[in-house]
Design an enzyme around this catalytic site. Sequence first.
Site, PDB file in Angstrom:
ATOM      1  N   THR A 196       5.386   2.221  14.322  1.00 15.76           N
ATOM      2  CA  THR A 196       3.993   2.649  14.440  1.00 15.76           C
ATOM      3  C   THR A 196       3.750   3.372  15.761  1.00 15.76           C
ATOM      4  O   THR A 196       4.408   3.075  16.769  1.00 15.76           O
ATOM      5  CB  THR A 196       3.014   1.453  14.308  1.00 15.76           C
ATOM      6  OG1 THR A 196       1.841   1.707  15.068  1.00 15.76           O
ATOM      7  CG2 THR A 196       3.620   0.158  14.791  1.00 15.76           C
ATOM      8  N   TYR A 211       0.835  -1.216   0.000  1.00 14.63           N
ATOM      9  CA  TYR A 211       0.000   0.000   0.000  1.00 14.63           C
ATOM     10  C   TYR A 211       0.865   1.260   0.000  1.00 14.63           C
ATOM     11  O   TYR A 211       0.617   2.195  -0.785  1.00 14.63           O
ATOM     12  CB  TYR A 211      -0.912  -0.047   1.232  1.00 14.63           C
ATOM     13  CG  TYR A 211      -1.651   1.222   1.576  1.00 14.63           C
ATOM     14  CD1 TYR A 211      -2.459   1.871   0.650  1.00 14.63           C
ATOM     15  CD2 TYR A 211      -1.569   1.766   2.860  1.00 14.63           C
ATOM     16  CE1 TYR A 211      -3.159   3.033   0.979  1.00 14.63           C
ATOM     17  CE2 TYR A 211      -2.265   2.911   3.200  1.00 14.63           C
ATOM     18  CZ  TYR A 211      -3.050   3.553   2.272  1.00 14.63           C
ATOM     19  OH  TYR A 211      -3.726   4.688   2.603  1.00 14.63           O
ATOM     20  N   THR A 253     -19.473   0.226  11.917  1.00 15.37           N
ATOM     21  CA  THR A 253     -19.311  -0.561  13.136  1.00 15.37           C
ATOM     22  C   THR A 253     -18.198   0.028  13.992  1.00 15.37           C
ATOM     23  O   THR A 253     -17.008  -0.170  13.717  1.00 15.37           O
ATOM     24  CB  THR A 253     -19.031  -2.037  12.802  1.00 15.37           C
ATOM     25  OG1 THR A 253     -18.083  -2.098  11.747  1.00 15.37           O
ATOM     26  CG2 THR A 253     -20.306  -2.736  12.367  1.00 15.37           C
ATOM     27  N   ARG A 281     -12.800   1.330   6.260  1.00 18.48           N
ATOM     28  CA  ARG A 281     -13.923   0.429   6.535  1.00 18.48           C
ATOM     29  C   ARG A 281     -15.233   1.233   6.618  1.00 18.48           C
ATOM     30  O   ARG A 281     -16.246   0.843   6.029  1.00 18.48           O
ATOM     31  CB  ARG A 281     -13.649  -0.331   7.841  1.00 18.48           C
ATOM     32  CG  ARG A 281     -14.754  -1.251   8.285  1.00 18.48           C
ATOM     33  CD  ARG A 281     -14.269  -2.241   9.329  1.00 18.48           C
ATOM     34  NE  ARG A 281     -13.539  -1.644  10.440  1.00 18.48           N
ATOM     35  CZ  ARG A 281     -14.111  -1.126  11.518  1.00 18.48           C
ATOM     36  NH1 ARG A 281     -15.421  -1.123  11.650  1.00 18.48           N
ATOM     37  NH2 ARG A 281     -13.372  -0.609  12.498  1.00 18.48           N
ATOM     38  N   VAL A 288      -2.724   5.365   8.380  1.00 16.52           N
ATOM     39  CA  VAL A 288      -2.721   6.082   7.103  1.00 16.52           C
ATOM     40  C   VAL A 288      -4.081   5.912   6.429  1.00 16.52           C
ATOM     41  O   VAL A 288      -4.664   4.830   6.442  1.00 16.52           O
ATOM     42  CB  VAL A 288      -1.626   5.535   6.164  1.00 16.52           C
ATOM     43  CG1 VAL A 288      -1.545   6.371   4.891  1.00 16.52           C
ATOM     44  CG2 VAL A 288      -0.278   5.496   6.879  1.00 16.52           C
ATOM     45  N   TYR A 344       1.634  -7.859  16.735  1.00 17.01           N
ATOM     46  CA  TYR A 344       2.193  -7.066  15.627  1.00 17.01           C
ATOM     47  C   TYR A 344       2.916  -5.835  16.172  1.00 17.01           C
ATOM     48  O   TYR A 344       4.071  -5.561  15.825  1.00 17.01           O
ATOM     49  CB  TYR A 344       1.089  -6.651  14.650  1.00 17.01           C
ATOM     50  CG  TYR A 344       1.401  -5.372  13.910  1.00 17.01           C
ATOM     51  CD1 TYR A 344       2.409  -5.326  12.955  1.00 17.01           C
ATOM     52  CD2 TYR A 344       0.715  -4.187  14.198  1.00 17.01           C
ATOM     53  CE1 TYR A 344       2.722  -4.141  12.300  1.00 17.01           C
ATOM     54  CE2 TYR A 344       1.016  -3.006  13.554  1.00 17.01           C
ATOM     55  CZ  TYR A 344       2.018  -2.980  12.603  1.00 17.01           C
ATOM     56  OH  TYR A 344       2.340  -1.814  11.971  1.00 17.01           O
ATOM     57  N   HIS A 345       2.228  -5.073  17.028  1.00 19.93           N
ATOM     58  CA  HIS A 345       2.852  -3.857  17.555  1.00 19.93           C
ATOM     59  C   HIS A 345       4.108  -4.207  18.361  1.00 19.93           C
ATOM     60  O   HIS A 345       5.099  -3.475  18.343  1.00 19.93           O
ATOM     61  CB  HIS A 345       1.854  -3.066  18.399  1.00 19.93           C
ATOM     62  CG  HIS A 345       0.748  -2.441  17.607  1.00 19.93           C
ATOM     63  ND1 HIS A 345      -0.524  -2.953  17.556  1.00 19.93           N
ATOM     64  CD2 HIS A 345       0.738  -1.358  16.793  1.00 19.93           C
ATOM     65  CE1 HIS A 345      -1.268  -2.206  16.756  1.00 19.93           C
ATOM     66  NE2 HIS A 345      -0.532  -1.235  16.276  1.00 19.93           N
ATOM     67  N   SER A 379      -0.743  -5.322  20.568  1.00 19.79           N
ATOM     68  CA  SER A 379      -0.907  -6.571  19.817  1.00 19.79           C
ATOM     69  C   SER A 379       0.473  -7.176  19.581  1.00 19.79           C
ATOM     70  O   SER A 379       1.495  -6.500  19.737  1.00 19.79           O
ATOM     71  CB  SER A 379      -1.574  -6.322  18.462  1.00 19.79           C
ATOM     72  OG  SER A 379      -0.640  -5.721  17.573  1.00 19.79           O
ATOM     73  N   LYS A 418       7.188  -4.465  16.279  1.00 17.62           N
ATOM     74  CA  LYS A 418       7.790  -3.161  15.951  1.00 17.62           C
ATOM     75  C   LYS A 418       8.629  -2.645  17.121  1.00 17.62           C
ATOM     76  O   LYS A 418       9.640  -1.975  16.919  1.00 17.62           O
ATOM     77  CB  LYS A 418       6.689  -2.149  15.625  1.00 17.62           C
ATOM     78  CG  LYS A 418       5.855  -2.489  14.402  1.00 17.62           C
ATOM     79  CD  LYS A 418       6.617  -2.234  13.133  1.00 17.62           C
ATOM     80  CE  LYS A 418       5.721  -2.280  11.924  1.00 17.62           C
ATOM     81  NZ  LYS A 418       6.465  -2.131  10.671  1.00 17.62           N
TER      82      LYS A 418
HETATM   83  N1  LIG Z   1      -0.754   1.445   6.478  1.00 12.41           N
HETATM   84  C1  LIG Z   1      -0.740   1.991   7.696  1.00 12.41           C
HETATM   85  O1  LIG Z   1      -1.719   2.615   8.130  1.00 12.41           O
HETATM   86  C2  LIG Z   1       0.482   1.860   8.555  1.00 12.41           C
HETATM   87  C3  LIG Z   1       0.523   2.555   9.782  1.00 12.41           C
HETATM   88  C4  LIG Z   1       1.664   2.458  10.583  1.00 12.41           C
HETATM   89  C5  LIG Z   1       2.739   1.680  10.164  1.00 12.41           C
HETATM   90  N2  LIG Z   1       2.669   1.007   8.972  1.00 12.41           N
HETATM   91  C6  LIG Z   1       3.829   0.191   8.568  1.00 12.41           C
HETATM   92  O2  LIG Z   1       4.261   0.596   7.285  1.00 12.41           O
HETATM   93  C7  LIG Z   1       4.715  -0.529   6.551  1.00 12.41           C
HETATM   94  C8  LIG Z   1       3.967  -0.618   5.224  1.00 12.41           C
HETATM   95  O3  LIG Z   1       2.582  -0.746   5.488  1.00 12.41           O
HETATM   96  P1  LIG Z   1       1.550  -1.073   4.335  1.00 12.41           P
HETATM   97  O4  LIG Z   1       0.211  -0.654   4.811  1.00 12.41           O
HETATM   98  O5  LIG Z   1       2.075  -0.543   3.062  1.00 12.41           O
HETATM   99  O6  LIG Z   1       1.611  -2.680   4.340  1.00 12.41           O
HETATM  100  P2  LIG Z   1       1.545  -3.694   3.104  1.00 12.41           P
HETATM  101  O7  LIG Z   1       1.284  -5.034   3.689  1.00 12.41           O
HETATM  102  O8  LIG Z   1       0.621  -3.196   2.063  1.00 12.41           O
HETATM  103  O9  LIG Z   1       3.047  -3.654   2.537  1.00 12.41           O
HETATM  104  C9  LIG Z   1       4.095  -4.410   3.075  1.00 12.41           C
HETATM  105  C10 LIG Z   1       4.791  -5.141   1.925  1.00 12.41           C
HETATM  106  O10 LIG Z   1       5.915  -5.850   2.453  1.00 12.41           O
HETATM  107  C11 LIG Z   1       5.977  -7.128   1.858  1.00 12.41           C
HETATM  108  N3  LIG Z   1       6.679  -8.017   2.784  1.00 12.41           N
HETATM  109  C12 LIG Z   1       6.262  -8.441   4.004  1.00 12.41           C
HETATM  110  N4  LIG Z   1       7.153  -9.280   4.550  1.00 12.41           N
HETATM  111  C13 LIG Z   1       8.174  -9.382   3.666  1.00 12.41           C
HETATM  112  C14 LIG Z   1       9.399 -10.107   3.650  1.00 12.41           C
HETATM  113  N5  LIG Z   1       9.739 -10.911   4.659  1.00 12.41           N
HETATM  114  N6  LIG Z   1      10.206  -9.990   2.579  1.00 12.41           N
HETATM  115  C15 LIG Z   1       9.869  -9.184   1.529  1.00 12.41           C
HETATM  116  N7  LIG Z   1       8.720  -8.474   1.483  1.00 12.41           N
HETATM  117  C16 LIG Z   1       7.874  -8.581   2.542  1.00 12.41           C
HETATM  118  C17 LIG Z   1       4.532  -7.514   1.611  1.00 12.41           C
HETATM  119  O11 LIG Z   1       4.394  -8.483   0.584  1.00 12.41           O
HETATM  120  C18 LIG Z   1       3.887  -6.174   1.244  1.00 12.41           C
HETATM  121  O12 LIG Z   1       3.869  -5.951  -0.151  1.00 12.41           O
HETATM  122  C19 LIG Z   1       4.519  -1.745   7.439  1.00 12.41           C
HETATM  123  O13 LIG Z   1       5.731  -2.041   8.107  1.00 12.41           O
HETATM  124  C20 LIG Z   1       3.479  -1.278   8.439  1.00 12.41           C
HETATM  125  O14 LIG Z   1       3.588  -1.964   9.653  1.00 12.41           O
HETATM  126  C21 LIG Z   1       1.574   1.091   8.165  1.00 12.41           C
END
Ligand SMILES: NC(=O)c1ccc[n+]([C@@H]2O[C@H](COP(=O)([O-])OP(=O)(O)OC[C@H]3O[C@@H](n4cnc5c(N)ncnc54)[C@H](O)[C@@H]3O)[C@@H](O)[C@H]2O)c1
Length: 392
Positions: free
Chosen positions: A145, A11, A254, A242, A212, A182-183, A180, A186
């Site tokens: 995050t 994304y 929701t 959502r 975001v 996940y968090h 979580s 990080k």
């Molecule tokens: N989107 C948000 O609101 C948000 C908010 C805070 C932090 N983040 C952080 O920003 C980063 C990007 O978020 P996003 O929403 O674009 O997520 P996303 O899942 O769309 O993008 C992450 C990409 O990394 C790739 N990936 C994951 N593990 C991998 C690995 N081991 N080797 C190679 N590629 C790998 C996935 O295939 C994916 O394309 C993440 O670390 C996320 O935790 C996102």
Amino acid sequence: MKILILGGDGYLGWPTAMHFAAAGDTVWVADNFAKRKWELEDGIEPLLAIPTLHRRVQCWNEVGGGQPINMKIGDLTNHRFVYNLLREIQPDAIVHYAEQPSAPYSMQNRSAAVMTQHNNVIGNLNLMFAMQAHCPDAHLIKLGTMGEYGTPNIDIEEGWLEVEHNGRKDRVLYPKKPGSFYHLSKVHDSHNIEFACRIWGMRATDLNQGVVYGIDTDQTQLADELRTSFHYDHVFGTVLNRFLVQAVAGLPLTVYGKGGQTRGFLNIRDTLACVDIAARNPADRGDFRIFNQFTEQFSVSQLADMVVAAGQRAGLSVAVENLENPRVEQEEHYYNAKNTALTDLGLQPNLLTEEVVDAMLATVRGQAGRVDPRIIAPQIRWAGGEVSKADT
Ligand SMILES: NC(=O)c1ccc[n+]([C@@H]2O[C@H](COP(=O)([O-])OP(=O)(O)OC[C@H]3O[C@@H](n4cnc5c(N)ncnc54)[C@H](O)[C@@H]3O)[C@@H](O)[C@H]2O)c1
């Protein structure tokens, strides 16, 4: 600048790659498509169909008008891939997005929690060691995050806290209370990177990013094939996305629990601006720099009210429903997070105005036929610790 975007199929990664290519930088993206696999496992698709990375790169290189984007396919948990990548590319800056990004995903069961922490923590460690081996002067820009901090009953500083204890003073990493597995991954990454800065003299910026929202950037708008993913499902969908989809689908918005849960938010355009600012103003050798990357704070109920109002302006009748909260979190709490470092370096925020909400609602409305209402309701509960099918 030679810049490597890890997670370049994601994304944020894909628009970031195009942003730097448009600015004239030499851009490499790497990804292993893990996100597409996780979506398939749960029967989830983004609202807008996303072409393959190969197709998107080809499209950018034909119509983008900036530098071409170069691509590598591989997994950060495979250290040989990471070492070879850095040896070949020798980047000046690395933007590390390549992690499992979902809190609910990580809370499904044992195997999802273990996979999340293994993928994120080991991938990040491999990257640190490969940087030390092949490009020790490169600048690591790591996506963390705001959820690392949780919701403490005191102001949230930008990463560091000055403490006085028994008459002595020190500067310590701000105490983390994540919500979580996940968090937590990080938090572990942040500690590992801080250690590498202190011991090896690595240069790093940890971007503690808020939630975001947004679909469009200057480059995604150039062609349909350059668009980025938009998730509204219960695993990867963020709250505003959502709500917009529920409004369009005629479903109630929701709100989990009381709706007083407050978080930092930012527009995807500001993610690109913040990463750009970090990349062009690198941290010093040995500096573990932390920026809180969000522009506004909203509660879940405030966001629901904004979408109800946008629905009214668009002639939609939108209801709100308070669900029993599937998460374990404070539903009413103090929240005051600092975020001045990026604005001091020149960030000019794109705020969540009525126009922005209306434009997102209109985009979602244009895709109403693709909405799958079965993937929206929460199915993952924080309490209970369900056992993975794979484990039984
Ligand atoms: N989107 C948000 O609101 C948000 C908010 C805070 C932090 N983040 C952080 O920003 C980063 C990007 O978020 P996003 O929403 O674009 O997520 P996303 O899942 O769309 O993008 C992450 C990409 O990394 C790739 N990936 C994951 N593990 C991998 C690995 N081991 N080797 C190679 N590629 C790998 C996935 O295939 C994916 O394309 C993440 O670390 C996320 O935790 C996102």
